[in-house]
Design an enzyme around this catalytic site. Sequence first.
Site, short mmCIF file in Angstrom:
data_model
loop_
_atom_site.label_atom_id
_atom_site.label_comp_id
_atom_site.label_asym_id
_atom_site.label_seq_id
_atom_site.Cartn_x
_atom_site.Cartn_y
_atom_site.Cartn_z
N THR A 120 0.80 -1.14 -0.10
CA THR A 120 -0.05 -0.07 0.16
C THR A 120 0.94 1.15 -0.04
OG1 THR A 120 -1.55 1.08 1.46
CG2 THR A 120 -0.22 -0.29 2.43
N ASP A 121 0.34 2.28 -0.42
CA ASP A 121 1.22 3.49 -0.63
C ASP A 121 1.21 4.15 1.05
OD1 ASP A 121 -1.47 4.45 -0.07
OD2 ASP A 121 -1.70 5.86 -1.86
N GLU A 122 0.28 3.68 2.05
CA GLU A 122 0.24 4.04 3.34
C GLU A 122 1.56 3.99 3.90
OE1 GLU A 122 -2.88 3.89 5.83
OE2 GLU A 122 -4.47 3.35 3.96
N TYR A 144 -1.72 -0.46 10.96
CA TYR A 144 -2.06 -1.25 9.84
C TYR A 144 -0.77 -0.94 8.87
CZ TYR A 144 -3.20 -1.69 4.71
OH TYR A 144 -3.21 -1.77 3.60
N LYS A 148 2.19 -3.55 7.39
CA LYS A 148 2.64 -3.54 5.87
C LYS A 148 4.17 -3.20 5.71
CE LYS A 148 0.00 -4.63 3.15
NZ LYS A 148 -0.49 -6.19 2.53
#
Length: 317
Positions: A120-122, A144, A148
């Site tokens: 994810t870009d997060e 979260y 990741k």
Amino acid sequence: MKIVITGGAGFIGCNFVRKMLDTRPDSEIVVLDKLTYAGRKENLADVSDRISFIKGDICSKEDVARIGDCDLLFNFAAETHVDRSITDAGVFVRTDVIGTHTLLEHAQNHEVSRFVQVSTDEVYGSIRIGFSREGDPMSPSSPYSASKSGAEMLVQAYHTTYGLDTIITRSSNNFGPYQYPEKLIPVLILRAMQNQSLPIYGNGLNVRDWIYVMDNCDGIACAAEKGKNGGIYNIGGGNERTNLEIARTILQILGKPETLIRFVEDRPGHDLRYALDCSRMRELGWKPHYPFMDAIKQTCAWYAKNREWYSPLLAAV
């Protein structure tokens, strides 16, 4: 070719299963999914006779062993909702980190040709200006995104230490069919359809880059086929919108009044903006094909036509 897709009964995973069935019709497709609240066999009902399904947990060595040898292993399995990670971080660490480690061990011991980690870009954290690039440091804000990030570091370590052939994809916010109604767009669509208020965190000015799920699936497939061993690839839609803009767009499409918008207390550690530089993916020949407005209209129409799918989930909205 044997292709294993973990988390294949989830939102992005089930759409990717369909992508593989369409583009690799002669391959054996195996789905491993724990069938948690967001992973549902109903998501694969129309293709169930064309795949092999294993109910199992990626954290379990015994369950993972059931997939056996394979050519490609795509890891979509994850806990993904930021709000849930804030209230129960442990389950995210278990699934996203320990589960990825279990899969990596299996891939190493069974000579998997390529391991594709869907991320994810997060992991980049909030960025006020410019665009995040694959070489930028990870700066996760939520449990979260931290889980990741940890999973990604394990993937990179197995590539460097053991020579495992790996690819990591980092996508922006996905939307489209089969998305569980805890994420922003399906929540807003289903609540608007029922004339319920649309909760928007803070002032609604947090920005996300939105990508239609099939564009992301195309990107993941492209990176898996053409990407460099050990490579990391950003996959973004180039559709930056504030949460407030998203709400207003959905209300306009559904013919509902903006008075349904309700601002609520902001989420802790809420990142202001994500945006991706996707130059590496474009060098591989990929680009998004679905214009945002067309895709969001298609998504609204899909939910409107699939009441049987979402009715059991309305309590989550």
